[in-house]
Enzyme design. Structure first.
Site, mmCIF file in Angstrom:
data_model
loop_
_atom_site.group_PDB
_atom_site.id
_atom_site.type_symbol
_atom_site.label_atom_id
_atom_site.label_comp_id
_atom_site.label_asym_id
_atom_site.label_seq_id
_atom_site.Cartn_x
_atom_site.Cartn_y
_atom_site.Cartn_z
ATOM 1 N N GLU A 170 0.869 -1.169 0.000
ATOM 2 C CA GLU A 170 0.000 0.000 0.000
ATOM 3 C C GLU A 170 0.914 1.229 0.000
ATOM 4 O OE1 GLU A 170 -3.460 -0.333 2.828
ATOM 5 O OE2 GLU A 170 -2.328 -2.089 3.468
ATOM 6 N N ARG A 203 5.622 -13.115 9.928
ATOM 7 C CA ARG A 203 6.224 -11.833 9.621
ATOM 8 C C ARG A 203 7.544 -11.670 10.365
ATOM 9 N NH1 ARG A 203 2.632 -6.948 11.245
ATOM 10 N NH2 ARG A 203 4.547 -5.857 10.659
ATOM 11 N N LYS A 212 3.830 1.150 10.770
ATOM 12 C CA LYS A 212 3.922 2.387 9.981
ATOM 13 C C LYS A 212 3.475 3.594 10.799
ATOM 14 C CE LYS A 212 3.387 0.569 5.278
ATOM 15 N NZ LYS A 212 2.529 0.558 4.076
#
Length: 552
Positions: free
Chosen positions: A33, A259, A269
């Site tokens: 994204e 992850r 983020k």
């Protein structure tokens, strides 16, 4: 280098798919994204998706899932492309965008409405949360769930035309409000957002959600293995529901892996943005940041990052990876590939009283102890040189391997010298050391057979180049800043950056190219700053320290 990560269960799945004839070509995708800079966790995802395609002769697409224009920008798009390329990967064909498929996605939304599998809902956000239920209690059907197909088609078209305010209506899939999987409780497919999009401008005022768009984008692109991190595991039933209920040409499958969560690091983020916005760091590419651009500016190489991703492997388990593994990979790469040079970070002048004042001797030094292909350089030697202040003591015990009054030490690639006396200022601080050279000692053995105590770096006082050196350490002083006591901001390392403005470098370093890395003898690994370094004003960043094998 083998780009297939070790212990990669995904490679086993692909091998089985080939054997069973389920696929004839592997197509993966990396779908960021564009709402921030990529970080070390994304480096892992990049290496997995591109690595699987490379290892199996397949293709990997770079696709921006740009369904939320409020938080996205062209700056992020460009930085992400640069990061992928810097890591050494190349996507198949042109860069792709979810926004390129907006019309097709809308047409598919209409199809679901026509099939009675989607409806326009008027519940506001607070009401929707109430109707959704909890993890232990089922949700309730929206009072708008049983609208007719005709009414839903009309309302959806009017949403698209911009008739309604933001938040007034959403399009939802009609699945099961009692499902134990919260993602299946009539999830939102479209919401009204009256903002310009960085790719489509003002063509759209409704935008698809990530959950609705993602699987269909994969299907459009012919993706065979849609690989994502483990937090999307609970979204997989929804991914499959949309694929099963739409007339798509291909049926990609989603797989999840654990992850990457390094210790002493945050990768959210939102939290990284807070560090930037509050001035804790100098930007997204600050060398203390775990962003790819930050690590690049720190002096980490793409080969080291890829090697690190191999070392940790690809598994189905989330866990914390010791950041020391990353530092090991970086250090191993630099030890093998970084040229050597001399730099004095805390200069102390040494006057060689027996050496002619006007003499300049051009000595040669290897650029690497075991890499002849890296060649040699010329280092000027003069009567006055700088050594590091920590490399001299008036008195010291036998464990001290550097310069001491009455003792000898070798100047790297130059003479053995012996210290005779010191000059002090009025405060009693040593400002100068007087010493003499031992003749004919450029080589391994002094002429009188007395070996020096150790070897220290030096720079000619007349030819040395003033420089700024930025010494970086870990940004956080807590192993798990997200989980420690208090706010993660409480664990900022106050000594994560110190700036040395009086360093002196050997002349060859003024010619260094931006992003060129070196080992400063006995100091560590440093890189010429990507943006601030120039021959007129050298600026070097400390990448990482040397192995802890020296006890001087």
């Amino acid at each position: 280098m083998d780009n297939t990560p070790a212990s990669n269960f995904l490679q086993n799945i692909i091998a089985e798919d080939f054997d069973a004839g389920r696929v004839t070509e592997v197509v993966t995708r990396f779908p960021p994204e564009p709402n921030g800079y990529l970080h070390i966790g994304h480096a892992k995802s990049i290496s997995v998706n591109f690595g699987l395609a490379e290892a199996n002769g397949g293709r990997c697409n770079l696709r921006f899932d740009d369904t939320n224009p409020e938080k996205e920008s062209q700056e992020f798009i460009e930085s992400i492309q640069a990061d992928v390329e810097w890591l050494g990967y190349r996507w198949d064909g042109d860069v792709r965008f979810a926004s390129s498929y907006f019309q097709q996605l809308y047409d598919w939304a209409v199809h679901l409405v026509e099939q009675g599998k989607a409806y326009v809902c008027d519940l506001n956000a607070e009401q929707a949360r109430e109707y959704r239920g909890t993890l232990t209690e089922p949700g309730k059907n929206s009072p708008y769930r049983d609208r007719t197909v005709e009414e839903n088609l009309d309302l959806l078209a009017r949403m698209k035309a911009g008739e309604f305010d933001e938040g007034a209506k959403v399009l939802r899939a009609k699945i099961d409000m009692a499902s134990p999987n919260m993602n299946m409780r009539d999830p939102i497919m479209y919401r009204i957002r009256k903002v310009a999009h960085h790719q489509t401008g003002t063509d759209w005022v409704i935008y698809p959600t990530y959950d609705f768009a993602h699987g269909q984008e994969d299907a459009i692109e012919g993706v065979t293995h849609s690989v994502c991190t483990l937090e999307f595991e609970d979204h997989r039933p929804l991914y499959e529901w949309f694929i099963d209920n739409l007339p798509v040409a291909s049926h990609p499958r989603q797989f999840e892996f654990g992850r990457l969560n390094p210790s002493y690091t945050v990768t959210s983020k939102r939290k990284l943005k807070q560090l930037v916005d509050e001035g804790v760091v100098a930007g997204w590419d600050d060398p203390r940041m775990p962003t790819i651009s930050g690590m690049r500016r720190r002096g980490y190489s793409p080969e080291a990052l890829r090697k690190f991703c191999e070392m940790i492997g690809t598994t189905r388990k989330d866990g914390v990876v010791d950041v020391a593994m990353l530092e090991f990979a970086v250090r191993e790469d630099l030890n093998e590939n970084a040229p050597r040079a001399m730099a004095v970070l805390n200069p102390l002048k040494v006057v060689l009283t027996d050496y002619p004042e006007d003499k300049v001797e051009e000595l040669t030094a290897p650029n690497h102890p075991s890499r002849e292909d890296l060649g040699e350089r010329v280092v000027p030697f003069t009567r006055e040189v700088y050594i590091d202040a920590d490399d001299f003591r008036e008195e010291a015990n036998k464990k001290y391997k550097r310069l001491v009054l009455g003792k000898r030490v070798r100047l790297r690639n130059a003479y053995v010298i012996e210290a005779d006396e010191v000059v002090k200022d009025d405060a009693g601080n040593i400002v100068e050391v007087h010493a003499h050279t031992i003749p004919n000692t450029i080589g391994e053995n002094p002429e009188d057979g007395v070996k020096p105590k150790g070897v220290i770096q030096w720079v000619s006082a007349a030819h040395g180049v003033p420089a700024e050196v930025r010494v970086y350490d870990r940004l956080f002083n807590h192993e798990a800043p997200d989980k420690g006591d208090g706010n993660y901001m409480d664990h900022i390392n106050p000594e994560s950056l110190s700036v040395i403005t009086h360093a002196v470098l050997e002349p060859s370093l003024a010619k260094a190219e931006a992003e060129q890395g070196f080992q400063f003898e006995r100091e560590g690994y440093f890189v010429a700053d990507r943006f601030d370094h120039s021959s007129d004003k050298p600026v070097f960043n400390k990448t990482i320290g040397l192995r802890d094998t020296w006890n001087g």
